[in-house]
Scaffold this motif. Structure first.
Motif, PDB file in Angstrom:
ATOM      1  N   GLU A 198       1.004  -1.252   0.012  1.00 23.70           N
ATOM      2  CA  GLU A 198       0.109   0.137   0.031  1.00 23.70           C
ATOM      3  C   GLU A 198       0.582   1.370  -0.056  1.00 23.70           C
ATOM      4  OE1 GLU A 198      -2.767  -0.079   3.269  1.00 23.70           O
ATOM      5  OE2 GLU A 198      -3.764  -1.765   2.558  1.00 23.70           O
ATOM      6  N   GLY A 199       2.137   1.282   0.613  1.00 24.11           N
ATOM      7  CA  GLY A 199       2.763   2.401   0.403  1.00 24.11           C
ATOM      8  C   GLY A 199       2.732   3.108   1.745  1.00 24.11           C
ATOM      9  N   ILE A 200       3.256   4.350   1.823  1.00 19.38           N
ATOM     10  CA  ILE A 200       3.202   5.149   3.198  1.00 19.38           C
ATOM     11  C   ILE A 200       2.070   5.945   3.106  1.00 19.38           C
ATOM     12  CG2 ILE A 200       4.507   6.996   4.303  1.00 19.38           C
ATOM     13  CD1 ILE A 200       6.968   5.794   2.868  1.00 19.38           C
ATOM     14  N   ILE A 201       1.450   6.240   4.252  1.00 16.51           N
ATOM     15  CA  ILE A 201       0.267   7.161   4.606  1.00 16.51           C
ATOM     16  C   ILE A 201       0.448   8.078   5.710  1.00 16.51           C
ATOM     17  CG2 ILE A 201      -1.480   5.542   3.466  1.00 16.51           C
ATOM     18  CD1 ILE A 201      -2.690   5.233   6.296  1.00 16.51           C
ATOM     19  N   GLU A 202      -0.150   9.054   5.773  1.00 18.93           N
ATOM     20  CA  GLU A 202       0.006  10.193   6.868  1.00 18.93           C
ATOM     21  C   GLU A 202       0.039   9.272   8.142  1.00 18.93           C
ATOM     22  OE1 GLU A 202       1.050  13.906   8.014  1.00 18.93           O
ATOM     23  OE2 GLU A 202       1.065  13.068   5.962  1.00 18.93           O
ATOM     24  N   GLN A 203      -0.997   8.351   8.480  1.00 23.29           N
ATOM     25  CA  GLN A 203      -0.973   7.962   9.833  1.00 23.29           C
ATOM     26  C   GLN A 203       0.323   7.120  10.406  1.00 23.29           C
ATOM     27  OE1 GLN A 203      -2.802   8.345  12.045  1.00 23.29           O
ATOM     28  NE2 GLN A 203      -2.173   6.641  13.470  1.00 23.29           N
ATOM     29  N   ASP A 204       1.212   6.760   9.179  1.00 25.71           N
ATOM     30  CA  ASP A 204       2.348   6.031   9.414  1.00 25.71           C
ATOM     31  C   ASP A 204       3.408   7.156  10.135  1.00 25.71           C
ATOM     32  OD1 ASP A 204       1.893   3.710   8.358  1.00 25.71           O
ATOM     33  OD2 ASP A 204       2.238   4.328   6.458  1.00 25.71           O
ATOM     34  N   LYS A 205       3.338   8.458   9.932  1.00 26.28           N
ATOM     35  CA  LYS A 205       3.829   9.307  10.219  1.00 26.28           C
ATOM     36  C   LYS A 205       3.672   9.756  11.910  1.00 26.28           C
ATOM     37  CE  LYS A 205       4.866  13.186   7.567  1.00 26.28           C
ATOM     38  NZ  LYS A 205       4.649  14.047   6.676  1.00 26.28           N
ATOM     39  N   HIS A 206       2.310   9.457  12.074  1.00 24.58           N
ATOM     40  CA  HIS A 206       1.902   9.942  13.389  1.00 24.58           C
ATOM     41  C   HIS A 206       2.500   8.818  14.327  1.00 24.58           C
ATOM     42  CE1 HIS A 206      -1.415  12.665  13.113  1.00 24.58           C
ATOM     43  NE2 HIS A 206      -1.784  12.231  12.028  1.00 24.58           N
ATOM     44  N   ILE A 207       2.447   7.732  14.057  1.00 27.55           N
ATOM     45  CA  ILE A 207       2.881   6.514  14.796  1.00 27.55           C
ATOM     46  C   ILE A 207       4.477   6.512  14.874  1.00 27.55           C
ATOM     47  CG2 ILE A 207       3.108   4.113  14.966  1.00 27.55           C
ATOM     48  CD1 ILE A 207       0.436   3.995  13.395  1.00 27.55           C
ATOM     49  N   ALA A 208       5.022   6.921  13.725  1.00 18.61           N
ATOM     50  CA  ALA A 208       6.463   6.812  13.897  1.00 18.61           C
ATOM     51  C   ALA A 208       6.947   8.308  14.875  1.00 18.61           C
ATOM     52  CB  ALA A 208       7.054   7.117  12.653  1.00 18.61           C
ATOM     53  N   GLY A 209       6.288   9.292  14.677  1.00 21.99           N
ATOM     54  CA  GLY A 209       6.729  10.664  15.456  1.00 21.99           C
ATOM     55  C   GLY A 209       6.709  10.267  16.913  1.00 21.99           C
ATOM     56  N   TYR A 210       5.388   9.244  17.498  1.00 22.33           N
ATOM     57  CA  TYR A 210       5.514   9.107  18.919  1.00 22.33           C
ATOM     58  C   TYR A 210       6.587   8.258  19.292  1.00 22.33           C
ATOM     59  CZ  TYR A 210       3.951   8.190  23.467  1.00 22.33           C
ATOM     60  OH  TYR A 210       3.820   8.101  24.899  1.00 22.33           O
ATOM     61  N   ALA A 211       7.113   7.233  18.474  1.00 25.86           N
ATOM     62  CA  ALA A 211       8.575   6.673  18.868  1.00 25.86           C
ATOM     63  C   ALA A 211       9.897   7.541  18.956  1.00 25.86           C
ATOM     64  CB  ALA A 211       8.589   5.409  17.720  1.00 25.86           C
ATOM     65  N   PHE A 212       9.875   8.552  17.789  1.00 27.23           N
ATOM     66  CA  PHE A 212      10.856   9.454  17.938  1.00 27.23           C
ATOM     67  C   PHE A 212      10.703  10.282  19.405  1.00 27.23           C
ATOM     68  CE2 PHE A 212      11.808  13.827  17.441  1.00 27.23           C
ATOM     69  CZ  PHE A 212      13.167  13.987  16.987  1.00 27.23           C
ATOM     70  N   GLU A 213       9.497  10.693  19.467  1.00 31.81           N
ATOM     71  CA  GLU A 213       9.343  11.777  20.749  1.00 31.81           C
ATOM     72  C   GLU A 213       9.691  11.006  22.042  1.00 31.81           C
ATOM     73  OE1 GLU A 213       5.696  13.316  20.232  1.00 31.81           O
ATOM     74  OE2 GLU A 213       6.263  14.802  18.685  1.00 31.81           O
ATOM     75  N   ALA A 214       9.402   9.534  21.996  1.00 26.82           N
ATOM     76  CA  ALA A 214       9.840   8.893  23.177  1.00 26.82           C
ATOM     77  C   ALA A 214      11.309   8.554  23.243  1.00 26.82           C
ATOM     78  CB  ALA A 214       9.079   7.493  23.121  1.00 26.82           C
ATOM     79  N   GLY A 215      12.157   8.909  22.235  1.00 25.76           N
ATOM     80  CA  GLY A 215      13.302   8.602  22.408  1.00 25.76           C
ATOM     81  C   GLY A 215      13.971   7.109  22.134  1.00 25.76           C
ATOM     82  N   LYS A 216      13.012   6.699  21.656  1.00 24.98           N
ATOM     83  CA  LYS A 216      13.388   5.078  21.248  1.00 24.98           C
ATOM     84  C   LYS A 216      14.154   4.750  20.034  1.00 24.98           C
ATOM     85  CE  LYS A 216      10.805   4.095  24.775  1.00 24.98           C
ATOM     86  NZ  LYS A 216      11.534   3.444  26.071  1.00 24.98           N
ATOM     87  N   ALA A 217      14.889   3.525  20.074  1.00 24.19           N
ATOM     88  CA  ALA A 217      15.778   3.181  19.004  1.00 24.19           C
ATOM     89  C   ALA A 217      14.778   2.660  17.856  1.00 24.19           C
ATOM     90  CB  ALA A 217      16.979   2.160  19.084  1.00 24.19           C
ATOM     91  N   SER A 218      14.749   2.830  16.727  1.00 26.37           N
ATOM     92  CA  SER A 218      13.805   2.613  15.793  1.00 26.37           C
ATOM     93  C   SER A 218      14.459   2.097  14.238  1.00 26.37           C
ATOM     94  CB  SER A 218      12.829   3.695  15.513  1.00 26.37           C
ATOM     95  OG  SER A 218      12.279   4.092  16.495  1.00 26.37           O
ATOM     96  N   LEU A 219      13.402   1.249  13.596  1.00 27.19           N
ATOM     97  CA  LEU A 219      13.967   0.717  12.269  1.00 27.19           C
ATOM     98  C   LEU A 219      12.509   0.644  11.630  1.00 27.19           C
ATOM     99  CD1 LEU A 219      14.694  -2.731  11.834  1.00 27.19           C
ATOM    100  CD2 LEU A 219      14.982  -1.884  14.286  1.00 27.19           C
ATOM    101  N   PHE A 220      12.568   0.841  10.372  1.00 25.79           N
ATOM    102  CA  PHE A 220      11.520   0.651   9.450  1.00 25.79           C
ATOM    103  C   PHE A 220      11.419  -0.632   8.727  1.00 25.79           C
ATOM    104  CE2 PHE A 220      11.986   5.238   9.209  1.00 25.79           C
ATOM    105  CZ  PHE A 220      10.969   5.809   9.470  1.00 25.79           C
ATOM    106  N   VAL A 221      10.499  -1.288   8.992  1.00 21.85           N
ATOM    107  CA  VAL A 221      10.228  -2.658   8.498  1.00 21.85           C
ATOM    108  C   VAL A 221       9.205  -2.594   7.256  1.00 21.85           C
ATOM    109  CG1 VAL A 221       9.655  -5.105   9.021  1.00 21.85           C
ATOM    110  CG2 VAL A 221      10.926  -3.947  10.477  1.00 21.85           C
ATOM    111  N   VAL A 222       9.653  -2.650   6.241  1.00 24.43           N
ATOM    112  CA  VAL A 222       8.563  -2.703   4.921  1.00 24.43           C
ATOM    113  C   VAL A 222       8.382  -4.069   4.713  1.00 24.43           C
ATOM    114  CG1 VAL A 222       8.161  -2.100   2.524  1.00 24.43           C
ATOM    115  CG2 VAL A 222       9.721  -0.750   3.915  1.00 24.43           C
ATOM    116  N   ASN A 223       7.101  -4.586   4.894  1.00 23.45           N
ATOM    117  CA  ASN A 223       6.417  -5.931   4.945  1.00 23.45           C
ATOM    118  C   ASN A 223       5.847  -6.035   3.614  1.00 23.45           C
ATOM    119  OD1 ASN A 223       5.858  -8.514   5.754  1.00 23.45           O
ATOM    120  ND2 ASN A 223       4.197  -7.756   7.036  1.00 23.45           N
TER     121      ASN A 223
END
Length: 440
Positions: free
Chosen positions: A270-295
């Motif tokens: 399906e690709g990237i939608i705006e809600q993906d940014k909402h969810i990733a933004g919380y991981a960033f603001e929480a200061g967590k290590a992160s990686l994108f998994v394209v399933n």
């Protein structure tokens, strides 16, 4: 530590968002201004009397509305109510109790959750008598507040924290990497959990997590112990969970708080939608290590540049997380699955990396020599020294002659130089500027 959740609910136009912003205002003031983060948050972090909590703002509930948007708002509110440990029922003093209020109250009675009634628009003493009508709900003492003036918000917070539960944390050894999977519905999180455990399982046991309906699954691979934190409630099926995408972020909040590494799962088909940014933004603001998994990479039509083009789209959409690596895989066919855990281990190590002070100062000194701080009204910032004060995420304090002279662009320049020297792959870096004391 996972935080308890507070939801603000009520019919439209009673001032929920105003009170929400009052409660989280101090928090928003210190969130870093990184490009690319979507700012129309419907959740935030509050704290009162030393008790932190997550808080959710909901759309106004219209019980009888058949409009698609109104039905969506109602579902979002239902999900918020189910997620919450304490619910703030917001009403309007000027309007009194309406039929819509009574219908919302019926929803809240059924929830069985602790309720705090907040009566908004009590903007002066003359309106304080208007709150007595709201005792009729039977939820205890209503609290008069004014979103426009801020009065009564302290009393409201007192009532909220009094009802907050004490969440018990499931503790793991320091060497265990806690991994949370987040993402909007239908990106394949549950399939990915099953694929990882099905192929990599050595030691597995289901442990009830601190989050309602979350499952902690410990396992071991190549001598490294992990715990998979499946996003809260994703194994519980139901109409609300399957049809409400916007509020899937609420189900990820608690899991993120407990994680070391966050897997942001994206649907490659399906690709990237705006809600993906909402969810990733919380991981960033929480200061967590992160990686994108394209399933679901197995069903994507590909040519020799497809992977590079998709990764470039990720970088364009997630400008605030350029440090996060990208892994392409298929949970269904297990294609490229073996690449995932080594990346998880690597970013976890970077998340907890501590740099010696003298090495850090050498890098910053070289950076300043190459590109001195710009002047501001004839004054130039002078960096005295830098030290790392924390890990998870790596946190640096830069001591300077005047913190107001630190421009965000120069702070980003220093961050880029530190990353170039020490990598810090997959982890945000926090940089705080402080005035050098006379004693230092």
């Amino acid at each position: 530590m996972a935080r308890p959740v507070v939801a603000i609910v009520g019919r439209p136009n009673v001032g929920k968002s105003t009170i929400f912003n009052r409660i989280i205002g101090d928090r928003l003031a210190i969130v870093e201004d990184k490009p690319g983060i979507t700012r129309d948050r419907i959740y935030g972090i509050g704290e009162w009397n030393g008790k932190p909590f997550s808080i959710i703002d909901t759309g106004g509930i219209e019980i009888d509305g058949e409009d698609v948007i109104l039905k969506s708002i109602r579902m979002q509110a239902e999900l918020a109510i189910e997620e919450a440990d304490v619910i703030v029922f917001m009403c309007d003093a000027k309007a009194g109790i309406t039929q819509s209020d009574e219908e919302v109250a019926e929803m809240l009675y059924r929830s069985g959750k602790p309720i705090v009634v907040a009566v908004n628009k009590v903007d002066n003493i003359g309106r304080s008598e208007l709150i007595y009508e709201f005792y009729g709900f039977g939820f205890g003492d209503p609290i008069g507040v004014s979103g426009s003036h801020g009065t009564g918000v302290g009393d409201l917070l007192d009532a909220i924290v009094e009802k907050l539960p004490e969440l018990e944390e499931e503790t793991y050894d320091e060497d265990v990497i806690r991994v949370a999977l987040i993402g909007r519905p239908n990106v394949g999180k549950s399939s990915l959990v099953n694929a990882i455990l099905g192929e990599e399982r050595v030691i597995v046991s289901d442990v009830a997590g601190t989050t309602r309906d979350a499952i902690d699954t410990p396992f071991e691979k190549d001598g490294q112990r992990y715990v998979l934190i499946d996003t809260a409630g994703m194994r519980k099926r139901g109409k609300v969970y399957e049809t409400t995408e916007k509020y899937s972020v609420m189900r990820a909040m608690r899991a993120i708080e407990r994680a070391d590494v966050v897997l942001i799962v994206i649907n490659g088909e399906e690709g990237i939608i705006e809600q993906d940014k909402h969810i990733a933004g919380y991981a960033f603001e929480a200061g967590k290590a992160s990686l994108f998994v394209v399933n679901k990479w197995d069903v994507v039509e590909k040519h020799d540049k497809t992977m590079k083009e998709f990764e470039r789209k990720i970088r364009d959409h997630f400008l605030f997380m350029t440090y996060a690596p990208v892994v392409f895989l298929s949970a269904l066919t297990k294609q490229r699955l073996q690449k995932l855990l080594p990346v998880v281990k690597r970013v976890a190590d970077q998340h907890s990396l501590r740099v010696q002070t003298h090495l850090l100062n050498d890098v910053v000194s070289d950076a300043v020599a190459i590109n001195p701080p710009p002047t501001d009204k004839g004054r130039r910032m002078r960096i005295n020294y830098v030290t790392q004060v924390a890990v998870k995420p790596p946190t640096m304090v830069v001591f300077v002659n005047d913190p107001e002279l630190m421009h965000f662009s120069y702070e980003r320049y220093l961050e880029n130089k530190i990353r170039a020297a020490f990598d810090f792959e997959g982890t945000p870096i926090r940089i705080f500027t402080r005035k050098k004391s006379d004693e230092s």
